[in-house]
Scaffold this active site. Structure first.
Site: not given
Length: 467
Positions: A265, A439-442
């Protein structure tokens, strides 16, 4: 009496179980010096094993399907006397690989990716699984919207005994939940290619899920991803066309790029850096060393500044490992290199400990090797952060694809002179467009923006690198 030469697998980096995909000689064959004896294929590159001398092949010590490592025996060649040497054959010991953007994964895919794949493979039907993508876009790489297709759990557990596929293709199949025993092969000697896997996925998407398993199609409203069938078009009826096969690099990188595009994402953030003083300094140093061997490039400054920014914001120099974040203490910087066959990503190791002159020299040497197809696998692996620069071409912004298992990639476009308000008047400043996909998770929006602002500040005032 002619000398008998034993040929062994040369240095292939850290790979220890590389499959042999082709053997080109048999006992009794004449071989020219540097002629290809066999081809190995890792998950990122192929490499021909060349004959060190011209002569006659007296014994072939491996076969297609064998797995080898550095030092494994390949063949015995009876060296020909100089007058008997076979004429040089046209043999290209080229090493090909995929990118960046594509870049390709230097190691196993990020565990979060693997987790997604695991979730897919436990599905009870081959329904398409939703893959959320946010804000990232294609760049000058080959990409496609690949979608995970899960075979029934029992079939997924079965080992693909009768399949012939490279590690990169097997990795792609695992991540998409595809049973390779169900995929028709189109490669030489029955080898399954990445295109075969993606074609199988497309055909599975086109067929109604209920027709194959009796399961209902995914419900509307976001419960599942339903795609229209891929258009089948006879382009020739509209006008003249040519069908040109994709290069090996694009075929291999396409699978990795499709995976990264669907499963990460990513969001892209943009910033302009004022490099007026930097460019004046760079040109001054190059003029002073016009007769020397030092030629500073903008890429060297980008690498140096990126390392400093990564040290300030270590989350961008990390990888996901399940629920943990692996913060890397090393700074290996990959950079996209344009070659006649496609983009490859050489890696400069320990970039933080190298001077600007060393970075410029090493980047130039690696780019030359990339264009000549001579990069070794070890020279394309291990990156912790990647830079993709289109500055030599143009453009104002783009969205580079994050190269798993990395969590961020920096895109750079061509610098341009712009009027900038200094509080009293407008003055011309040389500005460099920066695009960061993360990466929007990180990396959330605030962290990404702080990183870009800090990087732009370093490029605007090189004295900050001393702090």
């Amino acid at each position: 009496m002619s000398e008998l030469i034993e040929v062994r697998v040369p240095d292939i980096g850290d790979y220890a179980d590389v499959p042999v995909i082709d053997v080109y000689v048999a006992v009794g064959d004449a071989i020219a010096a540097d002629g290809a004896l066999a081809t190995l294929e890792s998950d990122k590159a192929t490499m021909d094993i060349p004959a060190p001398v011209a002569g006659i092949v007296r014994e072939v010590l491996l076969k297609v399907g064998d797995r080898v490592a550095q030092g494994a025996r390949v063949a015995l060649i009876e060296a020909a006397a100089p007058a008997q040497a076979a004429p040089a054959a046209s043999a290209d010991a080229a090493i090909t690989a995929a990118p960046v953007a594509t870049s390709m994964a230097a190691t196993a895919p990020a565990p979060a990716t693997a987790a997604s794949s695991s979730a897919v493979s436990t599905s009870s039907s081959p329904a398409a699984v939703t893959a959320q993508v946010s804000g990232s876009g294609p760049q000058a790489f080959v990409s496609s919207a690949a979608t995970a297709i899960a075979p029934p759990p029992v079939e997924a557990a079965a080992a693909p005994v009768a399949t012939h596929a490279s590690p990169s293709v097997r990795k792609l199949a695992r991540e998409l939940g595809v049973d390779l025993t169900r995929v028709p092969a189109s490669g030489p000697k029955g080898r399954i290619l990445a295109d075969d896997v993606t074609a199988w996925v497309k055909s599975a998407l086109q067929a109604p899920a209920a027709a194959e398993t009796g399961s209902p199609a995914p419900a509307a409203g976001g419960a599942g991803l339903t795609l229209a069938p891929w258009p089948q078009v006879d382009f020739a009826k509209y006008g003249p066309v040519d069908s040109v096969p994709l290069s090996r690099i694009k075929k291999m990188s396409g699978a990795n790029l499709a995976r990264n595009w669907v499963m990460i994402p990513a969001v892209t953030y943009h910033e302009d850096a004022d490099i007026t003083a930097l460019e004046e300094f760079r040109q001054q140093i190059n003029r002073e060393n016009a007769k020397g061997n030092i030629k500073l490039t903008l890429l060297a400054f980008l690498i140096k500044s990126s390392v400093a920014a990564l040290q300030r914001f270590p989350e961008l120099n990390s990888s996901l490992d399940g629920d943990a974040l692996i913060l890397k203490k090393y700074y290996h910087i990959g950079f996209a290199a344009d070659t006649p066959h496609g983009l490859v990503v050489p890696v400069i190791r320990d970039a933080g400990g190298k001077s600007l002159a060393e970075l410029a020299s090493e980047a130039g040497a690696l780019a030359d090797k990339a264009r000549a197809g001579k990069l070794a696998p070890a020279e394309m692996s291990g990156a912790s952060f990647t830079i993709s620069s289109l500055g030599g071409i143009g453009g104002t912004a783009f969205s580079p694809i994050v190269n798993a298992p990395e969590v961020a990639i920096l895109g750079v476009n061509k610098a341009a002179m712009k009027p900038v308000w200094n509080g009293e008047t407008f003055e011309p400043r040389l500005t460099l467009p920066l695009s960061l996909s993360a990466d929007h998770r990180v990396v959330d929006g605030a962290l990404a923006t702080r990183f870009l602002a800090h990087l732009a500040g370093l490029l605007a005032d090189l004295r900050r690198l001393l702090l």
